[in-house]
Every structure is written in C-alpha cells, then in structure tokens.
Design a protein around this motif. Structure first.
Motif, PDB file in Angstrom:
ATOM      1  N   ALA A   1     -30.995 -12.920  -8.190  1.00 46.09           N
ATOM      2  CA  ALA A   1     -32.361 -12.565  -7.822  1.00 46.09           C
ATOM      3  C   ALA A   1     -32.353 -11.195  -7.159  1.00 46.09           C
ATOM      4  CB  ALA A   1     -32.946 -13.589  -6.857  1.00 46.09           C
ATOM      5  N   ILE A   2     -33.463 -10.506  -7.304  1.00 43.02           N
ATOM      6  CA  ILE A   2     -33.686  -9.262  -6.580  1.00 43.02           C
ATOM      7  C   ILE A   2     -34.731  -9.574  -5.518  1.00 43.02           C
ATOM      8  CG2 ILE A   2     -34.525  -6.886  -6.754  1.00 43.02           C
ATOM      9  CD1 ILE A   2     -33.451  -6.949  -9.685  1.00 43.02           C
ATOM     10  N   ALA A   3     -34.306  -9.556  -4.266  1.00 39.80           N
ATOM     11  CA  ALA A   3     -35.194  -9.945  -3.171  1.00 39.80           C
ATOM     12  C   ALA A   3     -36.281  -8.903  -2.921  1.00 39.80           C
ATOM     13  CB  ALA A   3     -34.390 -10.180  -1.902  1.00 39.80           C
ATOM     14  N   GLY A   4     -35.937  -7.639  -3.089  1.00 38.20           N
ATOM     15  CA  GLY A   4     -36.921  -6.583  -2.920  1.00 38.20           C
ATOM     16  C   GLY A   4     -37.144  -6.132  -1.494  1.00 38.20           C
ATOM     17  N   GLN A   5     -37.044  -7.042  -0.549  1.00 32.83           N
ATOM     18  CA  GLN A   5     -37.221  -6.678   0.857  1.00 32.83           C
ATOM     19  C   GLN A   5     -36.396  -7.610   1.715  1.00 32.83           C
ATOM     20  OE1 GLN A   5     -41.355  -7.138   1.803  1.00 32.83           O
ATOM     21  NE2 GLN A   5     -41.338  -9.336   1.575  1.00 32.83           N
ATOM     22  N   GLY A   6     -36.113  -7.153   2.917  1.00 35.00           N
ATOM     23  CA  GLY A   6     -35.315  -7.923   3.856  1.00 35.00           C
ATOM     24  C   GLY A   6     -34.102  -7.118   4.289  1.00 35.00           C
ATOM     25  N   ARG A   7     -33.460  -7.611   5.328  1.00 38.88           N
ATOM     26  CA  ARG A   7     -32.279  -6.914   5.858  1.00 38.88           C
ATOM     27  C   ARG A   7     -31.114  -7.035   4.899  1.00 38.88           C
ATOM     28  NH1 ARG A   7     -31.119  -9.180  11.420  1.00 38.88           N
ATOM     29  NH2 ARG A   7     -29.580  -7.510  11.477  1.00 38.88           N
ATOM     30  N   ARG A   8     -30.445  -5.922   4.720  1.00 40.65           N
ATOM     31  CA  ARG A   8     -29.286  -5.869   3.837  1.00 40.65           C
ATOM     32  C   ARG A   8     -28.009  -5.872   4.663  1.00 40.65           C
ATOM     33  NH1 ARG A   8     -33.455  -4.093   1.124  1.00 40.65           N
ATOM     34  NH2 ARG A   8     -33.474  -4.042  -1.138  1.00 40.65           N
ATOM     35  N   LEU A   9     -26.988  -6.498   4.138  1.00 41.69           N
ATOM     36  CA  LEU A   9     -25.711  -6.546   4.838  1.00 41.69           C
ATOM     37  C   LEU A   9     -25.011  -5.201   4.800  1.00 41.69           C
ATOM     38  CD1 LEU A   9     -23.414  -8.039   6.248  1.00 41.69           C
ATOM     39  CD2 LEU A   9     -22.534  -8.634   3.998  1.00 41.69           C
ATOM     40  N   LEU A  10     -25.079  -4.533   3.693  1.00 40.74           N
ATOM     41  CA  LEU A  10     -24.210  -3.390   3.478  1.00 40.74           C
ATOM     42  C   LEU A  10     -24.885  -2.040   3.662  1.00 40.74           C
ATOM     43  CD1 LEU A  10     -22.415  -4.959   0.411  1.00 40.74           C
ATOM     44  CD2 LEU A  10     -21.677  -4.975   2.787  1.00 40.74           C
ATOM     45  N   SER A  11     -26.027  -1.988   4.322  1.00 40.49           N
ATOM     46  CA  SER A  11     -26.648  -0.696   4.584  1.00 40.49           C
ATOM     47  C   SER A  11     -26.169  -0.203   5.940  1.00 40.49           C
ATOM     48  CB  SER A  11     -28.170  -0.811   4.549  1.00 40.49           C
ATOM     49  OG  SER A  11     -28.624  -1.717   5.514  1.00 40.49           O
ATOM     50  N   ARG A  12     -25.329   0.813   5.898  1.00 36.72           N
ATOM     51  CA  ARG A  12     -24.746   1.333   7.129  1.00 36.72           C
ATOM     52  C   ARG A  12     -24.255   2.745   6.890  1.00 36.72           C
ATOM     53  NH1 ARG A  12     -19.381   1.480   6.425  1.00 36.72           N
ATOM     54  NH2 ARG A  12     -18.855   1.816   8.595  1.00 36.72           N
ATOM     55  N   GLU A  13     -24.160   3.480   7.959  1.00 39.35           N
ATOM     56  CA  GLU A  13     -23.569   4.815   7.926  1.00 39.35           C
ATOM     57  C   GLU A  13     -22.109   4.696   8.321  1.00 39.35           C
ATOM     58  OE1 GLU A  13     -25.142   7.673   7.004  1.00 39.35           O
ATOM     59  OE2 GLU A  13     -26.921   6.472   6.563  1.00 39.35           O
ATOM     60  N   GLY A  14     -21.312   5.679   7.964  1.00 42.18           N
ATOM     61  CA  GLY A  14     -19.928   5.690   8.414  1.00 42.18           C
ATOM     62  C   GLY A  14     -18.954   5.651   7.268  1.00 42.18           C
ATOM     63  N   GLU A  15     -17.715   5.483   7.639  1.00 38.05           N
ATOM     64  CA  GLU A  15     -16.626   5.452   6.675  1.00 38.05           C
ATOM     65  C   GLU A  15     -16.718   4.207   5.794  1.00 38.05           C
ATOM     66  OE1 GLU A  15     -14.243   7.844   6.193  1.00 38.05           O
ATOM     67  OE2 GLU A  15     -15.555   8.965   7.552  1.00 38.05           O
TER      68      GLU A  15
END
Length: 182
Positions: A140-154
């Motif tokens: 499924a494509i949720a379209g909205q909500g918090r994502r686990l892998l959205s982050r800055e950095g290495e």
C-alpha cells in the motif's frame, strides 16, 4: 547478551505511523510471523508517545496474540519527561539511552522488542544500538504519516538477513544494521 529488535509495519512509501490505516483487513491472516516475533521477546522498549497511546488502548484490548503479550511482558519506557507510569509492568528509563540500553542488554532473558516508537527506533538506528530491524512491508501507499527513514545525516548500512512473502503480498524483511562504530 540480549538483542534489541524493532518490529514495524511499513507502507511502500515508508510510512510507519498508524498502520491500521494502510494494512488491509484481508491481510490479517498473513500476520502469523508476529507470533514468532513476540515469542522470541520477553520485554518491550517504548518511547514516551507510544507508551501514552498504548497504555490507554492495550489494557482493555482483546486483539490477540498481541494484547496478552504486551500486557504481561515488562515494558521499559525511554522518557525524560514522564515522572510516573500507571500501566502495570512498566518501568521508566530516565537516563542516557546508550547506558540504559547497555544495562538492559546485559540482563538475562530473551530479546527486547521495540514496537511502534518511531522516534525511538530512529534514535536507536543512528546510535548503532539496534540489533535487528524487522519490517512488515504492506502492499500500500499510505500517502501521509510519519516515515521511519526520513532523516538527515550519514547513511545507515544494513545487511539483509531474510525476506519472506506471504500469499496476500506482505513482505517480512529482516535487516541487521551495521554498527556505526568499529
């Protein structure tokens, strides 16, 4: 030494928040590997937000097998703001996360599960404290909500351990994060 294992439902677009929004009812019969996952755990680590939501829901829930599991295992809550915990079997971890996790891992027992707790899982990944990242990829494509892998950095490097696809299309994927430290 005990392992620290995260278990999360994730949509194809990376959303892990509120999986009940994107996990179709006809896929619930494919959740049998959840029994294996909770069978290997005898404690749970939760972040503050998940603790507050779950302590209001799970004590009255009859959604099995998770309700029995979560209501009977020790629950460790990583929080610097909570002062007390009302959910039976809960204990507060107010200190430095690295030190608290190290102490838990030194105790005798099975694996410690991290369920939900998106911010906590992100922090554990970045700190190199998570031993396994188990994802149930929902078609499924949720379209909205918090994502686990959205982050800055290495980048965080992962080693694929196993992949299993259910008849309904769920994918159980297990990764072992490579330690950020030698």
């Amino acid at each position: 030494m005990r392992k620290l294992i995260s278990y999360l439902f994730i949509s194809v677009d990376g959303v892990v928040e509120a999986p009940d929004r994107f996990l179709r009812d006809d896929l619930y019969q494919d959740l049998a590997p959840l029994d294996d996952t909770i069978g290997e755990q005898d404690a749970v680590l939760l972040g503050r937000r998940t603790y507050e939501e779950w302590s209001a829901f799970w004590p009255q829930s009859d959604i099995q097998p998770f309700a029995t599991f979560i209501n009977t295992v020790p629950k460790y809550v990583a929080s610097k703001t909570l002062k007390s915990l009302a959910w039976p079997g809960s204990g507060l971890l107010p200190g430095k996360l690295r030190d608290e996790i190290a102490a838990l891992k030194r105790q005798d027992g099975k694996a410690i599960g991290v369920h939900g707790s998106i911010s906590l899982v992100q922090e554990l990944l970045v700190a190199g404290l998570l031993d396994e990242l188990k994802l149930v990829v929902c078609p499924a494509i949720a379209g909205q909500g918090r994502r686990l892998l959205s982050r800055e950095g290495e980048p965080i490097q992962l080693d694929l351990q196993t992949v299993r696809t259910t008849p309904g299309g769920l994918q159980y994927v297990v990764f072992r994060p490579r330690s950020a430290r030698p």
